[in-house]
Scaffold this active site. Structure first.
Site, short mmCIF file in Angstrom:
data_model
loop_
_atom_site.label_atom_id
_atom_site.label_comp_id
_atom_site.label_asym_id
_atom_site.label_seq_id
_atom_site.Cartn_x
_atom_site.Cartn_y
_atom_site.Cartn_z
N MET A 1 -51.65 115.37 87.02
CA MET A 1 -50.79 114.72 86.01
C MET A 1 -50.52 113.27 86.41
SD MET A 1 -48.33 117.59 84.42
CE MET A 1 -47.05 117.57 85.66
N GLY B 1 -51.13 113.98 98.56
CA GLY B 1 -51.46 115.38 98.23
C GLY B 1 -52.65 115.42 97.29
N HIS B 2 -52.56 114.62 96.21
CA HIS B 2 -53.68 114.54 95.27
C HIS B 2 -54.92 114.01 95.98
CE1 HIS B 2 -50.17 113.83 92.41
NE2 HIS B 2 -50.74 114.90 91.89
N GLN C 1 -46.83 122.26 79.14
CA GLN C 1 -46.29 122.95 80.31
C GLN C 1 -44.86 122.52 80.64
OE1 GLN C 1 -49.50 121.39 82.96
NE2 GLN C 1 -47.88 121.19 84.47
P1 AMP Z 1 -49.83 117.60 89.68
O1 AMP Z 1 -50.27 116.20 89.43
O2 AMP Z 1 -48.47 117.71 90.26
O3 AMP Z 1 -50.08 118.50 88.50
O4 AMP Z 1 -50.79 118.14 90.83
C1 AMP Z 1 -52.19 118.11 90.71
C2 AMP Z 1 -52.80 118.91 91.83
O5 AMP Z 1 -52.41 118.35 93.09
C3 AMP Z 1 -52.32 120.38 91.84
O6 AMP Z 1 -53.41 121.22 92.15
C4 AMP Z 1 -51.29 120.37 92.94
O7 AMP Z 1 -51.14 121.64 93.55
C5 AMP Z 1 -51.88 119.37 93.90
N1 AMP Z 1 -50.82 118.85 94.77
C6 AMP Z 1 -49.64 118.30 94.41
N2 AMP Z 1 -48.89 118.00 95.48
C7 AMP Z 1 -49.62 118.38 96.57
C8 AMP Z 1 -49.41 118.32 97.98
N3 AMP Z 1 -48.28 117.83 98.50
N4 AMP Z 1 -50.38 118.79 98.78
C9 AMP Z 1 -51.53 119.30 98.27
N5 AMP Z 1 -51.80 119.37 96.95
C10 AMP Z 1 -50.86 118.91 96.11
#
Ligand code: AMP
Length: 280
Positions: A30, A36-37, A61
């Site tokens: 998103m 993390g990303h 969502q």
């Molecule tokens: P989001 O942008 O929050 O929807 O996250 C996109 C992807 O990044 C999802 O698969 C999350 O699980 C992963 N993600 C978000 N934060 C972390 C993190 N701290 N460590 C590893 N993966 C992450």
């Protein structure tokens, strides 16, 4: 690297690649990208010839009253990071492109979506499963990367792929944390400096649980009780849940044995944060 906003154009560009022996890796996000990303994108880059990252703040969502409007949107910065990581394509559709008027097809992974966060965010995982299914259909990746940080989302995506025979391999990468232990999240940007300190209680209480298990405590009530006690010492917190479940079915465990997932969701002020660890 190209930024593509329409499904039609993305399909044209992808069909222009010679797929023979070339895998497409895909990282759905998103946006508001952090390390993390980037850990997912790096793994995707290592393991595939073509790397597609989607950036889409998926309205389906978010529940009413949730943070859809204020969710951080930082395309310029995200694009620069993606470029540095060697991403080939950013797919950046708007809401109308993904959910045009008259849209009425949804994917629900029934049981798993009702557990944990599902109890507090009705409809959330229906939105997640639907958008991930659509993105898989659009991108047709060989491998898609998700983060362990969102353990329930990962379990749901795995189940959806299995149940609907989607030809994609799911890889789940470890949670990336700040130096002090806080799990990285785009929502951490909402925290003021005091809340940022308070938010450490999530990872600290999970670390405490790990120590307890290491010291031989197996009783779930004792473990969750100790976590709760530690969290409630912080003023202005609200606990949605503290759960010890099996990683695949998200079913509550009676005793720690084998691989257990300890997951929690806690409000720090107006920000809802989640975190989890796997205990082996
Ligand atoms: P989001 O942008 O929050 O929807 O996250 C996109 C992807 O990044 C999802 O698969 C999350 O699980 C992963 N993600 C978000 N934060 C972390 C993190 N701290 N460590 C590893 N993966 C992450």
């Amino acid at each position: 690297m190209v930024i593509i906003r329409t499904i039609k154009r993305l399909r044209q560009v992808l069909s222009g690649y010679n797929r023979k022996g070339r895998t497409i890796g895909f990282v759905p996000t998103m946006g508001a990208l952090h390390y993390g990303h980037l850990s997912l994108i790096k793994a995707c880059r290592r393991e595939n010839k073509i790397v597609v990252v989607s950036i889409f703040v998926n309205p389906t969502q978010f529940g009413p009253g949730e943070d859809l409007k204020k969710y951080p949107r930082t395309l310029k910065q995200d694009a620069a990071l993606c470029k540095k990581e060697g991403v080939d394509i950013i797919f950046y559709p708007d809401a109308k492109e993904m959910f045009p008027s008259g849209y009425e097809t949804f994917v629900t992974v029934e049981g798993l979506s009702r557990e944990l966060c599902g109890l507090f965010r009705p409809g959330h995982f229906r939105g997640v499963a639907t958008v991930v299914a659509k993105l898989f259909n659009i991108v047709q990746p060989d491998i898609a990367y998700f983060g362990q940080k969102d353990a329930q989302q990962a379990a749901i995506v795995r189940r959806m792929v299995r149940d609907l025979n989607m030809p994609v391999k799911i890889k789940v990468m470890p949670t990336v944390r700040e130096i002090d232990g806080l799990a990285m999240s785009s929502r951490n940007a909402y925290l003021n400096p005091l809340e940022r300190k308070d938010a450490l209680v999530l990872s600290r209480s999970l670390a405490l649980a790990k120590r307890l298990v290491h010291d031989g405590v197996k009783d779930i009530a004792e473990i969750t009780g100790k976590i709760r006690e530690m969290i409630l010492r912080v003023p202005k917190v609200k606990i949605d849940y503290i759960a010890v479940v099996d990683q695949e079915h998200l079913m509550p465990l009676k005793k720690i044995s084998g691989k257990s997932l300890i997951a929690l969701a806690v409000w720090i002020g107006k920000t809802r944060l989640i975190d989890n660890i796997i205990i082996k």
